[in-house]
Write an enzyme that holds these catalytic residues in place. Structure first.
Site, mmCIF file in Angstrom:
data_model
loop_
_atom_site.group_PDB
_atom_site.id
_atom_site.type_symbol
_atom_site.label_atom_id
_atom_site.label_comp_id
_atom_site.label_asym_id
_atom_site.label_seq_id
_atom_site.Cartn_x
_atom_site.Cartn_y
_atom_site.Cartn_z
ATOM 1 N N PRO A 183 -4.398 -32.672 12.701
ATOM 2 C CA PRO A 183 -4.024 -32.856 14.099
ATOM 3 C C PRO A 183 -4.883 -33.903 14.812
ATOM 4 O O PRO A 183 -6.040 -34.114 14.467
ATOM 5 C CB PRO A 183 -4.277 -31.476 14.726
ATOM 6 C CG PRO A 183 -4.627 -30.556 13.609
ATOM 7 C CD PRO A 183 -5.121 -31.422 12.490
ATOM 8 N N GLY A 187 -12.147 -18.604 11.200
ATOM 9 C CA GLY A 187 -12.232 -19.085 12.584
ATOM 10 C C GLY A 187 -11.088 -18.552 13.425
ATOM 11 O O GLY A 187 -10.495 -19.272 14.233
ATOM 12 N N ALA A 188 -10.782 -17.267 13.229
ATOM 13 C CA ALA A 188 -9.557 -16.714 13.832
ATOM 14 C C ALA A 188 -9.751 -16.180 15.251
ATOM 15 O O ALA A 188 -8.799 -15.734 15.873
ATOM 16 C CB ALA A 188 -9.011 -15.601 12.942
ATOM 17 N N GLY A 231 -8.816 -20.562 19.614
ATOM 18 C CA GLY A 231 -8.180 -21.850 19.321
ATOM 19 C C GLY A 231 -7.055 -21.781 18.298
ATOM 20 O O GLY A 231 -6.183 -20.908 18.361
ATOM 21 N N TYR A 270 -18.461 -35.991 11.786
ATOM 22 C CA TYR A 270 -17.283 -35.130 11.979
ATOM 23 C C TYR A 270 -16.095 -35.693 11.191
ATOM 24 O O TYR A 270 -15.463 -34.988 10.393
ATOM 25 C CB TYR A 270 -16.933 -35.002 13.466
ATOM 26 C CG TYR A 270 -15.642 -34.254 13.672
ATOM 27 C CD1 TYR A 270 -15.569 -32.895 13.374
ATOM 28 C CD2 TYR A 270 -14.493 -34.902 14.100
ATOM 29 C CE1 TYR A 270 -14.368 -32.197 13.504
ATOM 30 C CE2 TYR A 270 -13.291 -34.214 14.247
ATOM 31 C CZ TYR A 270 -13.239 -32.867 13.944
ATOM 32 O OH TYR A 270 -12.065 -32.184 14.065
ATOM 33 N N ARG A 283 -17.386 -13.850 16.150
ATOM 34 C CA ARG A 283 -17.437 -13.200 17.466
ATOM 35 C C ARG A 283 -16.645 -11.887 17.493
ATOM 36 O O ARG A 283 -15.420 -11.868 17.602
ATOM 37 C CB ARG A 283 -16.940 -14.182 18.530
ATOM 38 C CG ARG A 283 -17.965 -15.276 18.766
ATOM 39 C CD ARG A 283 -17.518 -16.238 19.811
ATOM 40 N NE ARG A 283 -16.428 -17.088 19.373
ATOM 41 C CZ ARG A 283 -15.943 -18.086 20.090
ATOM 42 N NH1 ARG A 283 -16.419 -18.342 21.284
ATOM 43 N NH2 ARG A 283 -14.960 -18.819 19.622
ATOM 44 N N GLY A 336 -5.568 -29.954 23.127
ATOM 45 C CA GLY A 336 -6.233 -29.210 24.211
ATOM 46 C C GLY A 336 -6.068 -27.717 24.010
ATOM 47 O O GLY A 336 -5.590 -27.260 22.967
ATOM 48 N N ASN A 383 -9.438 -22.742 8.549
ATOM 49 C CA ASN A 383 -9.371 -23.296 9.895
ATOM 50 C C ASN A 383 -10.744 -23.489 10.538
ATOM 51 O O ASN A 383 -10.924 -24.368 11.372
ATOM 52 C CB ASN A 383 -8.506 -22.360 10.757
ATOM 53 C CG ASN A 383 -8.708 -22.610 12.230
ATOM 54 O OD1 ASN A 383 -8.280 -23.631 12.762
ATOM 55 N ND2 ASN A 383 -9.401 -21.699 12.908
HETATM 56 C C1 8X3 Z 1 -9.693 -33.380 16.489
HETATM 57 C C2 8X3 Z 1 -9.066 -34.680 16.731
HETATM 58 O O1 8X3 Z 1 -9.355 -37.005 17.679
HETATM 59 O O2 8X3 Z 1 -10.654 -35.258 18.688
HETATM 60 O O3 8X3 Z 1 -10.058 -33.239 15.170
HETATM 61 O O4 8X3 Z 1 -11.244 -36.081 16.515
HETATM 62 S S1 8X3 Z 1 -10.138 -35.797 17.421
#
Ligand code: 8X3
Length: 251
Positions: A177, A7-8, A11, A147, A33, A181, A81
């Site tokens: 994390p 995923g380099a 982001g 997720y 991409r 943003g 990643n």
């Molecule tokens: C990203 C953090 O809080 O948007 O993994 O799920 S959150």
């Protein structure tokens, strides 16, 4: 050091690639991409090798890894990643294709790439797997359903890898994390709805991809007898939420 990053093209992955190349390391950048990857290569030059394709296509990724230029063949660090969130609906309203897509990238692709690279690390008795988890793997939030569960998988997979690898000089770390943003995370989650995506970061000070890159860089550069198992990071403006209790309205 040779660092392989999935995923380099954008982001966190892109920021991590730049951080390592800036300090003189080599980066293998994997992503779908082509244009984005080629742009990254034009910025970073000879220190970056590209593998363009779907991370779930094991044959293609293996082929790319087998044809790397000489300087890139001994991989020291794998940064898993690539990952995404799709949708923020309550579980009963969520789209099953979204759930399946998150499992395919966040779990299946991650274990496949790990499985591909781990034997050579064990053989060399040297290596570091750095997974990008999330606070969503620890703290539930409405709409986080699958997720968050995929990120909980990554957390536990990282710890179980430690159980298999602690006596083989292979390190495994999970970076978790919070609100971050400066990436396409929310734009992808909200299927291109820019207004919804922007609102997530409105009037607050989130983390940025460079902050995650700094953490990856630090973890990878600690003396080899130190293993960071988990690193949970949030912006100062975020904290684990209070427990909710649903109250029935009075008649
Ligand atoms: C990203 C953090 O809080 O948007 O993994 O799920 S959150």
């Amino acid at each position: 050091m040779v660092v392989c990053i999935s995923g380099a093209s954008s982001g966190f992955g892109r920021a991590i690639a730049k951080r390592f190349v800036k300090e003189g390391h080599y980066v293998i950048a994997i992503a779908r991409r082509k244009e984005r990857l080629e742009q990254l290569k034009s910025e970073l030059g000879e220190a970056i090798a590209l593998i363009i394709g779907d991370i779930n296509d094991t044959a293609l990724i293996a082929e790319g890894l087998n044809h790397l230029p000489k300087n890139f063949r001994t991989i020291d660090v794998l940064v898993n990643n690539a990952g995404l969130a799709l949708g923020l609906e309550s579980a009963e309203k969520a789209n099953i294709e979204d759930w399946e897509a998150m499992v395919a990238t966040n779990i299946t692709a991650l274990i496949k790439l790990t499985h591909l690279l781990l034997p050579q690390m064990v053989e060399r008795k040297r290596g570091h797997i750095i997974n990008i988890g999330s606070i969503a793997g620890t703290y539930p939030y409405p709409g986080g359903n699958v997720y968050g569960a995929t990120k909980a998988f990554i957390k536990q997979f990282s710890l179980n890898l430690r159980a298999d690898l602690y006596d083989k000089n292979i390190r495994v770390s999970n970076i978790e994390p919070g609100l971050c943003g400066g990436s396409e995370f929310s734009l992808v989650r909200f299927k291109g709805d820019e207004i919804k995506a922007q609102k997530v970061y409105e009037n607050t000070h989130p983390l940025y991809p460079e902050d995650i890159a700094e953490a990856v860089y630090w973890i990878a550069h600690l003396p080899s007898h130190i293993n960071i198992n988990r690193l949970e990071m949030m912006p100062t403006t975020q904290a684990p939420a209070a427990l909710n209790v649903a109250k029935t309205p009075k008649a």
